[in-house]
Motif scaffolding. Structure first.
Motif, PDB file in Angstrom:
ATOM      1  N   ASN B 142       0.716  -1.058   0.088  1.00  0.00           N
ATOM      2  CA  ASN B 142      -0.057  -0.248  -0.381  1.00  0.00           C
ATOM      3  C   ASN B 142       0.822   1.291  -0.338  1.00  0.00           C
ATOM      4  O   ASN B 142       0.680   2.851  -0.354  1.00  0.00           O
ATOM      5  N   GLN B 143       2.599   1.377  -0.060  1.00  0.00           N
ATOM      6  CA  GLN B 143       2.935   2.327   0.505  1.00  0.00           C
ATOM      7  C   GLN B 143       3.092   3.086  -0.757  1.00  0.00           C
ATOM      8  O   GLN B 143       3.381   3.542  -1.591  1.00  0.00           O
ATOM      9  N   GLU B 144       3.891   1.445  -1.834  1.00  0.00           N
ATOM     10  CA  GLU B 144       4.191   1.705  -3.604  1.00  0.00           C
ATOM     11  C   GLU B 144       2.790   2.342  -4.020  1.00  0.00           C
ATOM     12  O   GLU B 144       2.562   3.160  -4.765  1.00  0.00           O
ATOM     13  N   VAL B 145       1.728   1.767  -3.714  1.00  0.00           N
ATOM     14  CA  VAL B 145       0.085   2.102  -4.031  1.00  0.00           C
ATOM     15  C   VAL B 145       0.296   3.748  -3.763  1.00  0.00           C
ATOM     16  O   VAL B 145       0.425   4.828  -5.064  1.00  0.00           O
ATOM     17  N   TYR B 146       0.536   4.314  -2.352  1.00  0.00           N
ATOM     18  CA  TYR B 146       0.064   5.803  -2.934  1.00  0.00           C
ATOM     19  C   TYR B 146       1.373   6.297  -2.942  1.00  0.00           C
ATOM     20  O   TYR B 146       1.687   7.411  -4.021  1.00  0.00           O
ATOM     21  N   ASP B 147       2.582   6.167  -3.181  1.00  0.00           N
ATOM     22  CA  ASP B 147       3.651   6.732  -3.610  1.00  0.00           C
ATOM     23  C   ASP B 147       4.010   7.032  -5.400  1.00  0.00           C
ATOM     24  O   ASP B 147       3.935   7.923  -6.169  1.00  0.00           O
ATOM     25  N   PHE B 148       3.850   5.677  -5.577  1.00  0.00           N
ATOM     26  CA  PHE B 148       3.247   5.256  -6.593  1.00  0.00           C
ATOM     27  C   PHE B 148       2.277   6.701  -7.677  1.00  0.00           C
ATOM     28  O   PHE B 148       2.101   6.907  -8.930  1.00  0.00           O
ATOM     29  N   THR B 149       0.873   6.834  -7.278  1.00  0.00           N
ATOM     30  CA  THR B 149       0.246   7.338  -7.647  1.00  0.00           C
ATOM     31  C   THR B 149       0.538   9.421  -7.864  1.00  0.00           C
ATOM     32  O   THR B 149       0.670   9.324  -8.743  1.00  0.00           O
ATOM     33  N   LEU B 150       1.368   9.385  -6.574  1.00  0.00           N
ATOM     34  CA  LEU B 150       2.104  10.566  -6.643  1.00  0.00           C
ATOM     35  C   LEU B 150       3.345  10.393  -7.982  1.00  0.00           C
ATOM     36  O   LEU B 150       3.316  12.023  -8.749  1.00  0.00           O
ATOM     37  N   ILE B 151       4.060   9.618  -7.954  1.00  0.00           N
ATOM     38  CA  ILE B 151       4.851   9.639  -8.407  1.00  0.00           C
ATOM     39  C   ILE B 151       4.700   9.493 -10.008  1.00  0.00           C
ATOM     40  O   ILE B 151       4.979  10.104 -11.083  1.00  0.00           O
ATOM     41  N   SER B 152       3.477   9.007 -10.491  1.00  0.00           N
ATOM     42  CA  SER B 152       2.811   8.866 -11.411  1.00  0.00           C
ATOM     43  C   SER B 152       2.308  10.510 -12.209  1.00  0.00           C
ATOM     44  O   SER B 152       2.531  10.836 -13.137  1.00  0.00           O
ATOM     45  N   TYR B 153       1.989  11.224 -11.456  1.00  0.00           N
ATOM     46  CA  TYR B 153       1.326  12.892 -11.430  1.00  0.00           C
ATOM     47  C   TYR B 153       3.003  13.721 -12.078  1.00  0.00           C
ATOM     48  O   TYR B 153       2.731  14.136 -12.905  1.00  0.00           O
ATOM     49  N   ARG B 154       3.523  13.323 -11.095  1.00  0.00           N
ATOM     50  CA  ARG B 154       4.166  14.217 -11.679  1.00  0.00           C
ATOM     51  C   ARG B 154       5.244  13.631 -12.305  1.00  0.00           C
ATOM     52  O   ARG B 154       5.739  14.491 -14.086  1.00  0.00           O
ATOM     53  N   VAL B 155       5.315  12.159 -12.850  1.00  0.00           N
ATOM     54  CA  VAL B 155       6.322  11.801 -14.301  1.00  0.00           C
ATOM     55  C   VAL B 155       5.658  12.300 -15.749  1.00  0.00           C
ATOM     56  O   VAL B 155       5.739  12.778 -16.490  1.00  0.00           O
ATOM     57  N   ALA B 156       3.796  12.003 -15.380  1.00  0.00           N
ATOM     58  CA  ALA B 156       3.426  11.987 -16.495  1.00  0.00           C
ATOM     59  C   ALA B 156       3.208  13.523 -16.952  1.00  0.00           C
ATOM     60  O   ALA B 156       3.021  14.073 -17.932  1.00  0.00           O
ATOM     61  N   MET B 179      -2.499  -2.277   5.590  1.00  0.00           N
ATOM     62  CA  MET B 179      -1.346  -2.582   6.079  1.00  0.00           C
ATOM     63  C   MET B 179      -0.666  -0.789   6.198  1.00  0.00           C
ATOM     64  O   MET B 179      -1.343  -0.001   5.816  1.00  0.00           O
ATOM     65  N   PRO B 180      -0.091  -0.506   6.790  1.00  0.00           N
ATOM     66  CA  PRO B 180      -0.015   1.050   7.092  1.00  0.00           C
ATOM     67  C   PRO B 180       1.081   1.120   6.438  1.00  0.00           C
ATOM     68  O   PRO B 180       1.490   0.598   5.234  1.00  0.00           O
ATOM     69  N   PHE B 181       0.683   2.512   6.440  1.00  0.00           N
ATOM     70  CA  PHE B 181       1.690   3.394   5.104  1.00  0.00           C
ATOM     71  C   PHE B 181       1.291   5.142   5.976  1.00  0.00           C
ATOM     72  O   PHE B 181       0.760   5.176   6.004  1.00  0.00           O
ATOM     73  N   GLU B 182       2.646   5.717   4.809  1.00  0.00           N
ATOM     74  CA  GLU B 182       3.013   6.828   5.226  1.00  0.00           C
ATOM     75  C   GLU B 182       2.201   8.022   3.714  1.00  0.00           C
ATOM     76  O   GLU B 182       2.647   7.628   3.483  1.00  0.00           O
ATOM     77  N   ILE B 183       1.607   8.958   4.367  1.00  0.00           N
ATOM     78  CA  ILE B 183       0.755   9.772   3.546  1.00  0.00           C
ATOM     79  C   ILE B 183       1.226  10.790   3.990  1.00  0.00           C
ATOM     80  O   ILE B 183       2.187  11.600   4.832  1.00  0.00           O
ATOM     81  N   CYS B 184       1.724  11.800   2.422  1.00  0.00           N
ATOM     82  CA  CYS B 184       2.749  13.107   2.513  1.00  0.00           C
ATOM     83  C   CYS B 184       1.707  14.250   2.834  1.00  0.00           C
ATOM     84  O   CYS B 184       1.981  15.316   3.581  1.00  0.00           O
ATOM     85  N   ARG B 246      12.835  13.324  -0.663  1.00  0.00           N
ATOM     86  CA  ARG B 246      11.937  14.566   0.230  1.00  0.00           C
ATOM     87  C   ARG B 246      11.122  13.938   0.980  1.00  0.00           C
ATOM     88  O   ARG B 246      10.771  14.535   1.642  1.00  0.00           O
ATOM     89  N   PHE B 247      11.150  12.347   0.533  1.00  0.00           N
ATOM     90  CA  PHE B 247       9.974  11.512   1.573  1.00  0.00           C
ATOM     91  C   PHE B 247      10.354  10.438   2.837  1.00  0.00           C
ATOM     92  O   PHE B 247       9.674   9.893   3.366  1.00  0.00           O
ATOM     93  N   ASN B 248      11.913  10.860   2.356  1.00  0.00           N
ATOM     94  CA  ASN B 248      12.332   9.882   2.792  1.00  0.00           C
ATOM     95  C   ASN B 248      12.159   7.864   3.267  1.00  0.00           C
ATOM     96  O   ASN B 248      11.928   7.262   3.282  1.00  0.00           O
ATOM     97  N   ARG B 249      11.950   7.871   1.329  1.00  0.00           N
ATOM     98  CA  ARG B 249      11.864   6.817   1.175  1.00  0.00           C
ATOM     99  C   ARG B 249      13.182   5.832   0.452  1.00  0.00           C
ATOM    100  O   ARG B 249      13.850   6.463   0.470  1.00  0.00           O
ATOM    101  N   ASN B 250      13.199   4.720   0.165  1.00  0.00           N
ATOM    102  CA  ASN B 250      14.622   4.258  -0.756  1.00  0.00           C
ATOM    103  C   ASN B 250      14.666   3.102  -1.937  1.00  0.00           C
ATOM    104  O   ASN B 250      14.687   2.343  -1.806  1.00  0.00           O
ATOM    105  N   TYR B 251      13.500   3.931  -2.898  1.00  0.00           N
ATOM    106  CA  TYR B 251      12.694   3.346  -4.263  1.00  0.00           C
ATOM    107  C   TYR B 251      14.025   2.919  -4.597  1.00  0.00           C
ATOM    108  O   TYR B 251      15.123   4.192  -5.109  1.00  0.00           O
TER     109      TYR B 251
END
Lengths: 87, 389, 303
Positions: B142-156, B179-184, B246-251
């Motif tokens: 679910n973390q990736e779900v959230y993050d990929f959605t934002l990254i998708s807007y940025r890239v698109a 499951m736990p996930f962090e929102i920005c 910016r959001f302390n992830r490690n993709y």
């Protein structure tokens, strides 16, 4: 942003004569007899091609684009427009 | 609106939070299981005054995609979500989004196509749309779900790209699993600037989109999309790097590798099966087998270079796919094949169809298959469990 | 009422030298429509003859922003644009401009959805009663007896009544008009522009190649359709149905409809009804249908 990015998009801009000088499509050409014309402007309004213009309140045919459909001649209430064979 | 915080919620909620944090202004959607709770939550955000957007409750998925194409063409950030049959109904309009260069974002809850009716996970719905010019990501949690959605807007929306993006999350395994996930929260603003379209419908500067074009000019349009998608590999990597900082992830990037440094055998997969494969990797390593996992995060653009680089030195690749191109092979297999050919590389490959129609996939299933494959006991194209059918 | 002289002076936003056939009714319908709407208009055009009339990119014979969209999506794409316009606070007319195939048939679901939701869209169907762009095939708007390339011996069903379908949605404005009356088109589009919500105008558009008549007869046939009751001039507004023009005179008993044959005879799409053998069965059925349809409208109308 580099200039070569998004060079080709499916976009168009307004253009007069997009199909060229469509007057070349014409077989019959309308001719206005200004002695008969009563300046009612019906021909200007019903022209499907928007190629009858107003000049000093008189209709003037733009032969560059007039396709020669004959609507103006048919609709002129005083018979001031006649269709003449061009080719 | 607040800043970053961890919540425990479903994958569908993660999409809804991302759409809210991205300040999407127009959402159009039609109900379909298992997508529906995404737009239910967005409707709630809007009606309870937590989100300033307009929701169009359209009468079909075809109209949902059409409507957000209309709003995006006006220069407004837009979103929709769908699944399986709904995505199939949209198919025609997916071309309008990409060919008209409208960077909409859509979440797809990957579900089996019928008949028979089956609401469970399968990648086949989205795979049918892989050739249209959409950026496609597959989330594994679910973390990736959230993050990929934002990254998708940025890239698109990036002016070097301007192509729509699809975020895939598997039915129920992610859509309805908490499951736990962090929102920005409002920190998203700094990452995702206001939408500045490359073109829009504006009476002050009349543009006509998509009238008749000549074959030669149309070919140039497709080439431009091709170049943009190729460029997206770099832009996605950049966008992920900045997201990490910016959001302390490690993709890692377009792919995620796990224990690949010294691997003799590689598992290649996507989504939740790709994440489950990491557990299998650990188990196999305990048994002395040097296995690693490569998980594809972005399937379009296909990260050919990244995959080939990490597979260098591996003796065998075992692909796990939750969809099949019936009459050919799996879709990942096809793209791995083109990658190997283009890089003039040869590899021993097994393509395994697993989890089709939403069957559960555990790390034990993966361990069993990998062991067989290493022994050489597996057909190159293998349907998991089929020996008993 | 707008006068002919007013209309003649207004700026043309459909540009000359376009790719329309000689005598094309779109020229009259769209010129007049855009005169009523002005430059602050954004068009959404599905697959139809207007897709071709624009000509080949990267130019186009139209001076307002325009989005060419898929056949069944004029209403739905416009819905999204209307939502965006509201969010942006933009004062623009969102115009869906479609042929009868995209309206009566493949686009019907999206229209019904947008109408039911009350989306702020002006939907105009220029109705030439067939799929003209693909080569004159039968549509839901094709009248009984008409030849098309998929009904070689004449269509066996009557046309669908799209206006009534929209009236049943209780939208703020529904109107029917004809290319025979540019002033009526102008007035109706102008009125629709001032209203909010989903608005529908159906413009009968006699098509020379599709209806098989000489290109100078476009306007004349647009008028004869009304004078014979084959097509009606009406407005549905604030829950009330009213007639206009010649149709109104007939409703008030001041005129009578002319025999429909006067309209049919001028079009070769109906020639097989007259020769080699006169088809009285079909001609009488068309005449009966005109009477019955008008009585149905009369029963709902405020005269």
């Amino acid at each position: 942003m580099p200039e070569d990015v998004n060079k080709y998009l499916p976009l168009s801009k307004p253009k007069i004569g997009i199909s060229g000088k469509t007057g070349s499509w014409r077989i019959f050409a309308p001719e206005i007899n200004y002695e008969k014309c009563v300046k009612c402007h019906i021909c200007v309004v019903v022209c499907p091609e928007a190629s009858i213009l107003l000049e000093d309140d008189r209709p003037k045919i733009d032969y560059d684009y007039c396709k020669g459909c004959g609507v103006c001649a048919r609709e002129c209430p005083v018979g001031a427009i006649t269709m003449r064979r061009e080719r | 609106m607040s800043g970053r915080r961890v919540i425990i919620d479903t994958g569908n909620s993660a999409v809804a939070y991302a759409v809210k944090d991205a300040e999407v202004k127009v959402i159009a959607a039609y109900p379909i299981t298992p997508q529906t709770t995404i737009v239910e939550k967005i409707a709630q955000f809007i009606e309870y005054g937590q989100m300033d957007a307009k929701m169009i409750r359209v009468e079909s998925e075809h109209s949902a995609m059409a409507a957000i194409i209309g709003s995006e063409a006006m220069g407004v950030r837009s979103f929709t979500a769908t699944s399986s049959h709904g995505l199939a109904l949209m198919h025609e309009m997916l071309w309008y989004a990409s060919n008209a260069r409208l960077p909409v974002v859509m979440a797809v809850a990957n579900r089996t196509m019928g008949p028979p009716w089956n609401i469970w996970a399968d990648w086949g719905d989205a795979m049918a749309d892989r050739d249209i010019g959409w950026i496609m990501s597959w989330a594994a949690n679910n973390q990736e779900v959230y993050d990929f959605t934002l990254i998708s807007y940025r890239v698109a929306e990036d002016k070097r790209i301007v192509l729509p993006a699809m975020v895939n999350l598997e039915a129920f395994v992610l859509t309805h699993t908490s499951m736990p996930f962090e929102i920005c929260g409002e920190e998203t603003r700094e990452y995702l600037p206001e939408y500045d379209p490359v073109w829009k419908l504006d009476p002050d500067d009349p543009i006509i989109m998509g009238n008749l074009f000549s074959p030669a000019d149309t070919m140039k349009l497709r080439w431009d999309m091709w170049e943009s998608m190729e460029r997206a590999k770099k832009v996605i990597a950049e966008a992920i790097r900045e997201y990490n900082e910016r959001f302390n992830r490690n993709y890692e990037g377009l792919i995620k590798t796990y224990k690949m440094d010294d691997a003799d055998y590689a598992i290649l997969s996507m989504g939740t099966i790709g994440e489950e494969a990491e557990v299998a990797t650990d188990v196999l390593r305990e048994e002395g087998l040097k296995v690693g996992t490569v998980r594809i995060n972005f399937f379009r653009p296909f990260p050919r270079e990244d995959i080939i680089k990490t597979l260098n030195g591996v003796s065998k690749v075992i692909i796990f796919e939750r969809s099949s191109s019936i009459g050919a092979s799996g879709q990942i297999m096809q793209d791995l094949g083109q990658s190997l050919l283009l890089e003039k590389m040869q590899l021993d490959v097994n393509d395994v169809f697993i989890g089709i129609g939403g069957t559960d996939v555990s790390y034990e299933d993966i361990v069993n298959v990998v062991k067989k494959a290493i022994k050489g006991d597996l057909a190159p194209l293998y349907w998991y469990g089929s020996e008993g059918w | 009422m707008v006068t002919v002289k007013d209309l003649a002076k207004m700026e043309d936003l459909l540009l000359k030298g376009n790719a329309a056939c000689a005598g094309c009714p779109i020229g009259v319908a769209l010129r007049t429509t855009l005169k009523a709407l002005g430059r602050k208009t954004i068009m959404f055009v599905p697959a139809c003859c207007t897709s071709v009339v624009q000509g080949i990119g990267p130019g186009a014979a139209i001076s307002v922003p325009l989005f060419n969209t898929a056949f069944e999506t004029a209403a739905s794409v416009a819905s999204g644009a209307a939502a965006a316009a509201e969010i942006l606070g933009k004062d623009v007319t969102i115009l869906a401009w479609a042929g009868d195939g995209g309206t009566y048939d493949i686009g019907l679901q999206a229209i019904s959805g947008a109408a039911e939701r009350g989306d702020n869209v002006l939907y105009i169907c220029y109705n030439n009663q067939m799929y003209s762009n693909t080569g004159i095939q039968r549509s839901g708007a094709t009248p009984l007896g008409a030849w098309t390339t998929t009904t070689w011996t004449g269509k066996t069903e009557h046309m669908k009544d799209m206006g009534m379908i929209l009236i049943a949605h209780r939208v703020p404005y529904v109107a029917a008009t004809s290319v025979g009356y540019p002033d009526d088109i102008y007035e109706k589009v102008k009125k629709a522009k001032e209203k909010k919500g989903f608005r529908y105008i159906d413009i009968l558009a006699p098509c020379p190649p599709g209806w098989r008549f000489p290109s100078d007869m476009t306007i004349r046939l647009g008028r004869l359709a009304i004078e014979t009751g084959f097509w009606l001039l009406y407005e549905y507004e604030d829950g009330e149905l009213r007639f206009n023009g010649y149709t109104k005179l007939v409703a008030e008993g001041k005129r009578e409809f002319k025999p429909v044959e006067e309209f049919l005879r001028l079009q070769d799409r109906f020639r097989h009804l007259f020769e080699p053998k006169r088809r009285d069965d079909i001609l009488e059925e068309i005449q009966r249908w005109i009477k019955e349809r008008f009585e149905w409208y009369l029963s709902l109308a405020k005269i």
